[in-house]
Design an enzyme around this catalytic site. Structure first.
Site, PDB file in Angstrom:
ATOM      1  N   GLY A   1      -8.612  -5.646 -16.969  1.00 43.53           N
ATOM      2  CA  GLY A   1      -9.837  -4.865 -16.791  1.00 43.53           C
ATOM      3  C   GLY A   1     -10.185  -4.703 -15.330  1.00 43.53           C
TER       4      GLY A   1
ATOM      5  N   GLU B   1      -7.011   1.987 -13.199  1.00 46.43           N
ATOM      6  CA  GLU B   1      -6.353   3.123 -12.531  1.00 46.43           C
ATOM      7  C   GLU B   1      -5.158   3.625 -13.341  1.00 46.43           C
ATOM      8  OE1 GLU B   1      -7.716   2.138  -7.967  1.00 46.43           O
ATOM      9  OE2 GLU B   1      -5.686   1.608  -8.520  1.00 46.43           O
TER      10      GLU B   1
ATOM     11  N   GLU C   1     -26.063  14.493  -3.250  1.00 51.86           N
ATOM     12  CA  GLU C   1     -27.459  14.623  -2.819  1.00 51.86           C
ATOM     13  C   GLU C   1     -28.390  13.735  -3.653  1.00 51.86           C
ATOM     14  OE1 GLU C   1     -29.528  18.388  -3.487  1.00 51.86           O
ATOM     15  OE2 GLU C   1     -28.016  18.951  -4.964  1.00 51.86           O
TER      16      GLU C   1
ATOM     17  N   ALA D   1     -13.121   1.488  -3.680  1.00 54.60           N
ATOM     18  CA  ALA D   1     -13.105   2.466  -4.771  1.00 54.60           C
ATOM     19  C   ALA D   1     -12.079   2.041  -5.801  1.00 54.60           C
ATOM     20  CB  ALA D   1     -12.758   3.852  -4.241  1.00 54.60           C
TER      21      ALA D   1
ATOM     22  N   LYS E   1       0.092   5.380  -6.005  1.00 52.32           N
ATOM     23  CA  LYS E   1      -0.924   5.407  -7.078  1.00 52.32           C
ATOM     24  C   LYS E   1      -1.808   6.629  -6.946  1.00 52.32           C
ATOM     25  CE  LYS E   1      -4.675   4.120  -6.150  1.00 52.32           C
ATOM     26  NZ  LYS E   1      -5.105   2.733  -6.009  1.00 52.32           N
TER      27      LYS E   1
ATOM     28  N   ARG F   1     -14.965  -7.100 -13.914  1.00 46.17           N
ATOM     29  CA  ARG F   1     -15.772  -8.293 -13.654  1.00 46.17           C
ATOM     30  C   ARG F   1     -16.070  -8.370 -12.154  1.00 46.17           C
ATOM     31  NH1 ARG F   1     -14.450 -13.625 -12.659  1.00 46.17           N
ATOM     32  NH2 ARG F   1     -12.248 -13.299 -13.097  1.00 46.17           N
TER      33      ARG F   1
ATOM     34  N   ALA G   1      12.735 -13.428   6.258  1.00 46.80           N
ATOM     35  CA  ALA G   1      12.531 -14.487   7.245  1.00 46.80           C
ATOM     36  C   ALA G   1      11.867 -15.678   6.572  1.00 46.80           C
ATOM     37  CB  ALA G   1      11.655 -13.971   8.377  1.00 46.80           C
TER      38      ALA G   1
ATOM     39  N   CYS H   1       0.824  -1.214   0.000  1.00 47.59           N
ATOM     40  CA  CYS H   1       0.000   0.000   0.000  1.00 47.59           C
ATOM     41  C   CYS H   1       0.855   1.260   0.000  1.00 47.59           C
ATOM     42  CB  CYS H   1      -0.926  -0.017   1.209  1.00 47.59           C
ATOM     43  SG  CYS H   1      -1.913   1.468   1.333  1.00 47.59           S
TER      44      CYS H   1
ATOM     45  N   TYR I   1      -8.926  -3.413 -11.139  1.00 40.67           N
ATOM     46  CA  TYR I   1      -8.584  -2.168 -10.439  1.00 40.67           C
ATOM     47  C   TYR I   1      -7.345  -1.507 -11.044  1.00 40.67           C
ATOM     48  CZ  TYR I   1     -11.395  -3.259  -6.211  1.00 40.67           C
ATOM     49  OH  TYR I   1     -12.396  -3.516  -5.308  1.00 40.67           O
ATOM     50  N   ILE I   2      -6.263  -2.263 -11.074  1.00 41.71           N
ATOM     51  CA  ILE I   2      -4.972  -1.652 -11.405  1.00 41.71           C
ATOM     52  C   ILE I   2      -4.957  -1.191 -12.858  1.00 41.71           C
ATOM     53  CG2 ILE I   2      -2.473  -2.070 -11.539  1.00 41.71           C
ATOM     54  CD1 ILE I   2      -2.747  -3.891  -9.107  1.00 41.71           C
TER      55      ILE I   2
ATOM     56  N   ASP J   1      -3.149  -9.715   2.162  1.00 42.02           N
ATOM     57  CA  ASP J   1      -3.194 -10.268   0.799  1.00 42.02           C
ATOM     58  C   ASP J   1      -2.656 -11.693   0.718  1.00 42.02           C
ATOM     59  OD1 ASP J   1      -4.121  -7.792   0.124  1.00 42.02           O
ATOM     60  OD2 ASP J   1      -2.538  -7.317  -1.319  1.00 42.02           O
TER      61      ASP J   1
ATOM     62  N   CYS K   1      -1.444   1.669  -3.109  1.00 42.23           N
ATOM     63  CA  CYS K   1      -2.452   2.720  -2.898  1.00 42.23           C
ATOM     64  C   CYS K   1      -1.890   4.133  -2.843  1.00 42.23           C
ATOM     65  CB  CYS K   1      -3.192   2.485  -1.578  1.00 42.23           C
ATOM     66  SG  CYS K   1      -3.391   0.789  -1.089  1.00 42.23           S
TER      67      CYS K   1
ATOM     68  N   TYR L   1       6.145   4.315   9.336  1.00 38.77           N
ATOM     69  CA  TYR L   1       5.755   2.916   9.543  1.00 38.77           C
ATOM     70  C   TYR L   1       6.765   2.175  10.419  1.00 38.77           C
ATOM     71  CZ  TYR L   1       1.440   1.964   7.154  1.00 38.77           C
ATOM     72  OH  TYR L   1       0.111   1.877   6.845  1.00 38.77           O
TER      73      TYR L   1
ATOM     74  N   HIS M   1     -27.139  20.748  -0.909  1.00 35.27           N
ATOM     75  CA  HIS M   1     -27.302  21.312  -2.246  1.00 35.27           C
ATOM     76  C   HIS M   1     -26.339  22.464  -2.480  1.00 35.27           C
ATOM     77  CE1 HIS M   1     -29.455  21.955  -5.948  1.00 35.27           C
ATOM     78  NE2 HIS M   1     -29.519  23.244  -5.675  1.00 35.27           N
TER      79      HIS M   1
HETATM   80  P1  NDP Z   1      -7.829  -7.822 -10.611  1.00 33.82           P
HETATM   81  O1  NDP Z   1      -8.017  -9.229 -10.183  1.00 33.82           O
HETATM   82  O2  NDP Z   1      -8.720  -6.773 -10.072  1.00 33.82           O
HETATM   83  O3  NDP Z   1      -7.861  -7.715 -12.186  1.00 33.82           O
HETATM   84  C1  NDP Z   1      -7.057  -8.509 -12.999  1.00 33.82           C
HETATM   85  C2  NDP Z   1      -7.477  -8.301 -14.421  1.00 33.82           C
HETATM   86  O4  NDP Z   1      -6.555  -8.932 -15.303  1.00 33.82           O
HETATM   87  C3  NDP Z   1      -8.846  -8.860 -14.717  1.00 33.82           C
HETATM   88  O5  NDP Z   1      -9.493  -7.984 -15.593  1.00 33.82           O
HETATM   89  C4  NDP Z   1      -8.509 -10.195 -15.375  1.00 33.82           C
HETATM   90  O6  NDP Z   1      -9.480 -10.611 -16.288  1.00 33.82           O
HETATM   91  C5  NDP Z   1      -7.254  -9.848 -16.136  1.00 33.82           C
HETATM   92  N1  NDP Z   1      -6.363 -10.984 -16.350  1.00 33.82           N
HETATM   93  C6  NDP Z   1      -5.974 -11.916 -15.474  1.00 33.82           C
HETATM   94  N2  NDP Z   1      -5.127 -12.800 -16.036  1.00 33.82           N
HETATM   95  C7  NDP Z   1      -4.988 -12.412 -17.320  1.00 33.82           C
HETATM   96  C8  NDP Z   1      -4.262 -12.938 -18.412  1.00 33.82           C
HETATM   97  N3  NDP Z   1      -3.487 -14.009 -18.290  1.00 33.82           N
HETATM   98  N4  NDP Z   1      -4.352 -12.290 -19.584  1.00 33.82           N
HETATM   99  C9  NDP Z   1      -5.139 -11.187 -19.719  1.00 33.82           C
HETATM  100  N5  NDP Z   1      -5.835 -10.661 -18.728  1.00 33.82           N
HETATM  101  C10 NDP Z   1      -5.774 -11.269 -17.524  1.00 33.82           C
HETATM  102  O7  NDP Z   1      -6.305  -7.544 -10.275  1.00 33.82           O
HETATM  103  P2  NDP Z   1      -5.448  -6.235 -10.177  1.00 33.82           P
HETATM  104  O8  NDP Z   1      -4.102  -6.675 -10.547  1.00 33.82           O
HETATM  105  O9  NDP Z   1      -6.063  -5.097 -10.898  1.00 33.82           O
HETATM  106  O10 NDP Z   1      -5.530  -5.911  -8.623  1.00 33.82           O
HETATM  107  C11 NDP Z   1      -5.327  -6.935  -7.656  1.00 33.82           C
HETATM  108  C12 NDP Z   1      -6.137  -6.659  -6.430  1.00 33.82           C
HETATM  109  O11 NDP Z   1      -5.539  -5.620  -5.678  1.00 33.82           O
HETATM  110  C13 NDP Z   1      -7.562  -6.161  -6.687  1.00 33.82           C
HETATM  111  O12 NDP Z   1      -8.463  -7.189  -6.936  1.00 33.82           O
HETATM  112  C14 NDP Z   1      -7.859  -5.435  -5.398  1.00 33.82           C
HETATM  113  O13 NDP Z   1      -8.277  -6.358  -4.433  1.00 33.82           O
HETATM  114  C15 NDP Z   1      -6.515  -4.864  -5.032  1.00 33.82           C
HETATM  115  N6  NDP Z   1      -6.409  -3.449  -5.472  1.00 33.82           N
HETATM  116  C16 NDP Z   1      -7.232  -2.515  -4.913  1.00 33.82           C
HETATM  117  C17 NDP Z   1      -7.169  -1.203  -5.310  1.00 33.82           C
HETATM  118  C18 NDP Z   1      -8.098  -0.206  -4.695  1.00 33.82           C
HETATM  119  O14 NDP Z   1      -8.653  -0.474  -3.649  1.00 33.82           O
HETATM  120  N7  NDP Z   1      -8.312   0.949  -5.321  1.00 33.82           N
HETATM  121  C19 NDP Z   1      -6.214  -0.745  -6.295  1.00 33.82           C
HETATM  122  C20 NDP Z   1      -5.406  -1.795  -6.835  1.00 33.82           C
HETATM  123  C21 NDP Z   1      -5.511  -3.085  -6.430  1.00 33.82           C
HETATM  124  P3  NDP Z   1     -10.778 -11.484 -15.859  1.00 33.82           P
HETATM  125  O15 NDP Z   1     -11.743 -10.498 -15.267  1.00 33.82           O
HETATM  126  O16 NDP Z   1     -11.249 -12.039 -17.158  1.00 33.82           O
HETATM  127  O17 NDP Z   1     -10.305 -12.508 -14.897  1.00 33.82           O
END
Ligand code: NDP
Length: 451
Positions: A175, A181, A440, A340, A51, A204, A115, A43, A177-178, A302, A48, A99, A435
């Site tokens: 597609g 973003e 709202e 978010a 980012k 998804r 470790a 993070c 979070y990362i 994690d 986080c 930290y 408002h």
């Molecule tokens: P996610 O699991 O959210 O997304 C991974 C994406 O990569 C999905 O769209 C997945 O597709 C796709 N994918 C996976 N494997 C392949 C592949 N071999 N080829 C092509 N596409 C692939 O993971 P992230 O890495 O974005 O983030 C990890 C986690 O970290 C998040 O789930 C969240 O818990 C945390 N996070 C939270 C944030 C926040 O709070 N703002 C910010 C960043 C991370 P498919 O949907 O088809 O599986």
């Protein structure tokens, strides 16, 4: 005096490990922690926090454009990636010290090194054994790349924070979070961004309206979003990288970023030899109290692959410390966790999507609005906000709230309290709006199923 060097040994100085160690120490435990890299974990060091700083930085380009509609003549603006990264690194350095200080001020001993487990009560740090009554694994996760030819040419979020130069043309794969973003970050900084997602629609698992609305807004913001498309192979060429796509086309870019998920950091920790069970993804299998298959070994954050969010890891760490060292057994609550996505526009969500609510409750009422934010009237920006409430028809309880729009995370945080408190739609209706705000709208939604 205990037979062990410490009462608790924490492996990993990230959000979950630091909270657990501090609270255990406050309960009187003798605590040690080992961190092989930098205190603060994903993070603070490469997630986080940096980012969000990059998101703030990249949003200025939109603000400069919007300003004209309000009478401003904004001169030529230039962006200096090196300056942005240096400022970000300075802040991360400051936070890292805080930290480490949190641990040391709590009276815990810090070991700078990796470790590994030797047995259920012994860890090895640089081959030196240290013993503890309880061991907490809080080692986090790491990004994974798809295994395709040329994968070594890709970057992940780890490298994206330290690029020497900003890529002018970038493919972001994924597609989640990362991906959403970073597509927004590079787009805001002026790069030509292509985001590829292998499935039908990004995000998804999120509400279907959120997914399609965000996709539309990302495209309007200038991101070239290609659905049902993936990279098959990457090669180095004179001008940069040549990425070959599943649709048969190829693109020359400066960087390809894999944002294709993360995996728990359990390799080489010695878990198997000690009998700590892991699942198919390598996550430590734990019970509701974060206890692993070995009685005195626990895991939070994690590395357990439950809900991979910092505030959740912190709560798991806190509950563990209260349970084991504070004589207050309690479980971390994994229900109605708000989240978010700091895309541009951002997504805020709490509770169930419409689809999950239908499965859980049968009949649900949907309240939905899509509107132009007030600021866009003068800026001229083609932008729409989505807000949606999902209500259990039988009890009138609001079981899901979703938003796509500026500051969605800030707004949904407040809504999340209402949902946690089991507020009904009538409670939302009885609340007076502030408002003029976008928020709202959440208390003025009156017509079911109206867009
Ligand atoms: P996610 O699991 O959210 O997304 C991974 C994406 O990569 C999905 O769209 C997945 O597709 C796709 N994918 C996976 N494997 C392949 C592949 N071999 N080829 C092509 N596409 C692939 O993971 P992230 O890495 O974005 O983030 C990890 C986690 O970290 C998040 O789930 C969240 O818990 C945390 N996070 C939270 C944030 C926040 O709070 N703002 C910010 C960043 C991370 P498919 O949907 O088809 O599986």
């Amino acid at each position: 005096m205990s037979q062990y060097d410490f009462d608790l040994f924490v492996i990993g100085g990230g959000s979950g490990g630091v909270r657990a160690g501090r609270i255990a120490a406050s309960h009187g435990a003798r605590v040690a922690v080992a961190e092989e890299y930098r205190y603060g974990g994903t993070c603070v060091i490469r997630g986080c926090v940096p980012k969000k700083l990059l998101v703030y930085g990249s949003e200025f380009s939109h603000a400069f454009k919007d300003a004209a509609g309000f009478g401003w003549s904004v001169g030529e603006s230039r962006f200096d990636w090196t300056a942005m990264i240096a400022a970000k690194d300075k802040e991360i350095g400051r936070l890292e010290k805080i930290y480490r200080g949190l641990f040391e001020n709590a009276g815990a001993k810090t070991f700078d090194g990796r470790a590994t487990l030797k047995d259920a009560h012994t860890v090895l740090i640089n081959d030196k054994p240290v013993t503890a009554g309880t061991i907490l694994i809080a080692t986090g996760g790491h990004p994974v790349k798809p295994s395709i030819p040329g994968a070594e040419l890709m970057i992940t979020s780890n490298e994206a924070f330290h690029l020497k130069e900003m890529p002018k043309r970038i493919i972001v794969i994924g597609g989640g979070y990362i991906a959403c973003e970073f597509a927004g970050i590079f787009n805001g900084f002026g790069a030509k961004v292509t985001q590829l997602y292998r499935g039908e629609q990004i995000l998804r698992g999120f509400d279907h309206d959120v997914r399609s609305h965000l996709a539309g807004e990302l495209v309007k913001s200038g991101i070239d979003l290609k659905l049902k498309t993936d990279v098959t192979r990457i090669e180095k060429v004179a001008g940069g990288l040549l990425a070959h796509l599943t649709d048969g086309s190829s693109m020359e870019v400066d960087a390809v970023m894999a944002a294709t998920g993360r995996k728990p950091n359990t390799d080489g920790l010695g878990l198997e030899a000690v009998g700590v069970e892991t699942d198919a993804d390598g996550a430590v299998v734990v019970d509701e109290y974060s206890r692993s298959s070995v009685e005195n070994i626990y895991a939070v954050g994690d590395v357990t692959n439950r809900i991979n969010l910092t505030p959740v890891a912190i709560r798991e760490g806190h509950a563990f410390a209260d349970t084991v060292f504070g004589n207050k057994p309690r479980k971390a609550d994994h229900n109605d966790v708000p989240a978010a996505v700091f895309s541009q526009p951002s997504v805020g969500t709490v509770g169930l999507s419409e689809e999950d609510a239908r499965k859980a409750y049968g009949e649900v009422d949907i309240y939905r609005t899509i509107f132009r934010p007030m600021k866009a009237t003068l800026s001229g920006r083609d932008e729409r906000i989505l807000m949606k409430l999902v209500v259990d028809a039988k009890t009138d309880r609001v079981v899901g709230a979703h938003m796509v729009g500026h500051e969605a995370g800030e707004i949904i945080q407040g809504i999340a309290i209402a949902i946690k408190a089991k507020a009904t739609k009538a409670d939302f209706d009885a609340t007076v709006g502030i408002h003029p705000t976008a928020a709202e709208e959440f208390v003025t939604l009156r017509e079911k199923g109206k867009a």
